[in-house]
Design a protein around this motif. Structure first.
Motif, short mmCIF file in Angstrom:
data_model
loop_
_atom_site.label_atom_id
_atom_site.label_comp_id
_atom_site.label_asym_id
_atom_site.label_seq_id
_atom_site.Cartn_x
_atom_site.Cartn_y
_atom_site.Cartn_z
N VAL A 105 1.09 -1.66 -0.42
CA VAL A 105 -0.22 0.07 -0.21
C VAL A 105 1.34 1.40 -0.14
N ASN A 106 0.32 2.52 -0.44
CA ASN A 106 1.01 3.69 -0.38
C ASN A 106 1.54 3.98 0.31
N GLY A 107 2.36 4.38 1.34
CA GLY A 107 3.13 5.26 2.33
C GLY A 107 4.11 3.69 3.18
N SER A 108 4.02 2.84 2.80
CA SER A 108 4.66 1.64 3.05
C SER A 108 5.71 1.70 3.52
N GLY A 109 6.36 1.92 2.62
CA GLY A 109 7.96 2.53 2.47
C GLY A 109 8.63 1.79 1.04
N LYS A 110 7.68 1.52 0.14
CA LYS A 110 8.04 0.84 -1.34
C LYS A 110 9.16 1.18 -1.91
N THR A 111 8.51 2.95 -1.58
CA THR A 111 9.88 3.23 -2.98
C THR A 111 11.27 3.62 -1.97
N THR A 112 11.57 3.70 -0.30
CA THR A 112 12.41 4.34 0.01
C THR A 112 12.91 2.16 -0.38
N THR A 113 12.43 1.48 0.23
CA THR A 113 13.04 0.76 0.31
C THR A 113 13.90 -0.08 -0.92
N GLY A 115 14.98 2.00 -3.31
CA GLY A 115 15.97 2.84 -2.97
C GLY A 115 17.53 1.45 -2.20
N LYS A 116 16.80 1.33 -0.83
CA LYS A 116 17.86 0.49 -0.97
C LYS A 116 18.83 -0.29 -1.20
N LEU A 117 17.32 -1.51 -1.76
CA LEU A 117 17.91 -2.85 -2.34
C LEU A 117 18.95 -2.51 -3.29
N PHE A 136 0.99 6.02 -11.53
CA PHE A 136 -0.49 7.11 -11.48
C PHE A 136 -0.01 8.56 -10.56
N ARG A 137 1.71 8.01 -9.68
CA ARG A 137 1.40 8.93 -8.87
C ARG A 137 2.95 9.87 -8.57
N ALA A 138 2.62 11.16 -9.84
CA ALA A 138 3.78 11.23 -9.84
C ALA A 138 4.67 12.05 -8.86
N THR A 250 9.36 -2.70 6.94
CA THR A 250 9.83 -1.48 7.29
C THR A 250 9.43 -0.67 8.48
N LYS A 251 10.34 0.36 8.89
CA LYS A 251 10.31 1.41 9.94
C LYS A 251 10.32 0.55 11.65
N LEU A 252 10.99 -0.41 11.43
CA LEU A 252 10.53 -1.56 12.43
C LEU A 252 11.84 -0.39 13.69
N ASP A 253 11.99 0.68 13.44
CA ASP A 253 13.36 1.51 14.69
C ASP A 253 11.57 2.31 14.88
N GLY A 254 12.40 2.49 16.41
CA GLY A 254 11.67 2.82 17.01
C GLY A 254 9.62 2.52 17.12
N ILE A 275 14.66 -5.73 6.03
CA ILE A 275 13.64 -5.00 7.86
C ILE A 275 13.55 -3.80 7.38
N GLY A 276 13.41 -2.78 7.17
CA GLY A 276 13.90 -1.10 7.27
C GLY A 276 14.21 -0.66 8.46
N VAL A 277 15.02 -0.15 8.89
CA VAL A 277 15.19 0.68 10.21
C VAL A 277 15.67 1.60 10.06
N GLY A 278 15.16 2.68 9.48
CA GLY A 278 15.19 3.69 9.02
C GLY A 278 15.59 4.37 7.89
N GLU A 279 15.32 6.03 7.65
CA GLU A 279 15.21 6.81 6.23
C GLU A 279 16.05 6.36 5.75
N GLN A 280 17.26 6.05 5.96
CA GLN A 280 18.48 6.45 5.23
C GLN A 280 18.87 5.47 4.29
P1 GDP Z 1 6.00 4.13 -0.36
O1 GDP Z 1 4.59 5.42 -0.44
O2 GDP Z 1 5.07 2.88 -0.19
O3 GDP Z 1 6.47 4.81 -1.74
O4 GDP Z 1 6.38 4.32 0.76
P2 GDP Z 1 7.95 6.18 0.98
O5 GDP Z 1 9.35 5.37 0.67
O6 GDP Z 1 7.40 7.03 0.11
O7 GDP Z 1 7.64 5.50 2.27
C1 GDP Z 1 7.43 6.42 3.23
C2 GDP Z 1 7.99 7.19 4.44
O8 GDP Z 1 7.83 6.59 5.07
C3 GDP Z 1 8.63 7.61 3.79
O9 GDP Z 1 8.64 9.20 5.15
C4 GDP Z 1 9.89 6.84 4.47
O10 GDP Z 1 11.09 7.87 4.68
C5 GDP Z 1 9.17 6.39 5.20
N1 GDP Z 1 10.28 5.38 5.94
C6 GDP Z 1 10.20 4.33 4.72
N2 GDP Z 1 10.55 2.98 5.43
C7 GDP Z 1 11.32 3.59 6.65
C8 GDP Z 1 11.59 3.47 7.42
O11 GDP Z 1 12.62 1.69 7.79
N3 GDP Z 1 11.73 3.15 8.35
C9 GDP Z 1 11.68 4.99 8.70
N4 GDP Z 1 11.85 5.30 10.87
N5 GDP Z 1 10.29 5.51 7.97
C10 GDP Z 1 10.44 4.24 6.94
#
Ligand code: GDP
Length: 298
Positions: A105-113, A115-117, A136-138, A250-254, A275-280
């Motif tokens: 789903v949107n917001g789950s961290g797909k894009t970030t993940t 990039g990390k992969l 569909f999502r610019a 994702t987002k297992l940090d904190g 597992i994702g543990v941060g935004e970097q």
């Molecule tokens: P998408 O809509 O599924 O593509 O989600 P995004 O990759 O844009 O991520 C949504 C938000 O979650 C962004 O603000 C990311 O920085 C944040 N995010 C993604 N993965 C992690 C993670 O492992 N830890 C934390 N703290 N934030 C994350």
């Protein structure tokens, strides 16, 4: 960065955080087991899994007096035992390009993940191509381009609103022509219209199979740990939409909701690839069951 995973410290809450707590001995009786169940449920393990975990701990030990350290050890071992079979790195297929479809789903961290992969595979010397399949999502496409730059990986895009399957086909063509090792395909995460999304994902799969009948080699579902029990219903939903082969959490940090991973492992047995543990960019780790169990039981 902190290798912090879940932070509930379940057992800390059982006896209060005093120095004497670890040596306090308590009988493993009904009251104790009920308290344990509640703590596990509050860490988002879900009722079924929490009951099973406590039952397994009590087996052969009911009524015995144990120190909190001992109970913690039993709990951690039981959690690690459930998690071990699902802790598996992303499998590498000899096929080039290896095609990985990324859903969630949107917001789950797909894009970030993605990039990390991409960055991890680049660091391992692999050539990677990303296809920005959420046409569909610019904003998602732009974000993916930013991640592609960071990772040093080309990102293929298509005009807004265009057919993601045709982008996937073009990406396959390019990846094959260039002999790329890995093709990561992002997909839309709009659950508002599931029939549309299902058709869209099915079409992407159909089209890439024209190029390679064995593709996609992995279909990764990205889940946000902070959604707790919601992650369970997302797995159920996406398994109907796509042939999910593994999970990235994702987002297992904190988060205090890390227990949901135990529920997921217990219920579905799908591999947890990372597992994702941060935004970097470096904040994607292999899933370590023992470390996780220790962090969760605290
Ligand atoms: P998408 O809509 O599924 O593509 O989600 P995004 O990759 O844009 O991520 C949504 C938000 O979650 C962004 O603000 C990311 O920085 C944040 N995010 C993604 N993965 C992690 C993670 O492992 N830890 C934390 N703290 N934030 C994350």
């Amino acid at each position: 960065t902190e290798p912090a995973q879940a932070k509930p410290g379940i057992l800390g809450r059982l006896v209060g955080r005093t120095d004497a707590a670890p040596v306090v001995r308590r009988a493993l009786d009904d009251e104790m087991l009920e308290q344990l169940e509640e703590l596990l449920i509050s860490a988002d393990m879900g009722v079924d899994t929490a009951l099973r975990v406590t039952a397994n701990i009590a087996e052969g030990r009911f009524g015995r007096k144990l120190s909190v350290e001992e109970i913690k050890g039993l709990l951690a071992a039981e959690i690690a035992r459930i998690m071990e079979p699902v802790a598996r790195p992303l499998p590498i297929y000899p096929k080039v390009p290896q095609v990985v479809l990324v859903v969630g789903v949107n917001g789950s961290g797909k894009t970030t993940t993605i990039g990390k992969l991409a960055s991890q595979f680049r660091a391992a010397g692999k050539s990677v191509i990303i296809a920005a399949g959420d046409t569909f999502r610019a904003a998602a496409v732009e974000q993916l381009q930013v991640w592609g730059e960071r990772a040093g990986v080309p990102v293929l895009t298509a005009p807004e609103g265009s057919d993601p399957a045709s982008l996937a086909f073009d990406a396959m063509t390019k990846a094959e022509a260039e002999g790329a090792d890995l093709l990561l395909i992002d997909t839309a995460g709009r659950l508002q219209n599931r029939a549309d999304l299902m058709e869209e994902l099915a079409k992407i799969v159909r089209v890439i199979r024209k190029k390679d009948p064995s593709a996609p080699h992995n279909t990764l579902l990205v889940l946000d740990a902070t959604t707790g029990q919601n992650a369970l219903s997302q797995v159920e939903t996406f398994r109907k939409l796509a042939d999910v082969s593994g999970l990235i959490m994702t987002k297992l940090d904190g988060t205090a909701k890390g227990g949901v991973l135990v529920a997921l492992a217990d219920k579905f047995g799908l591999p947890i690839h990372a597992i994702g543990v941060g935004e970097q960019i470096d904040d994607l780790q292999a899933f370590d069951p023992e470390e996780f169990a220790k962090a969760l039981t605290g």
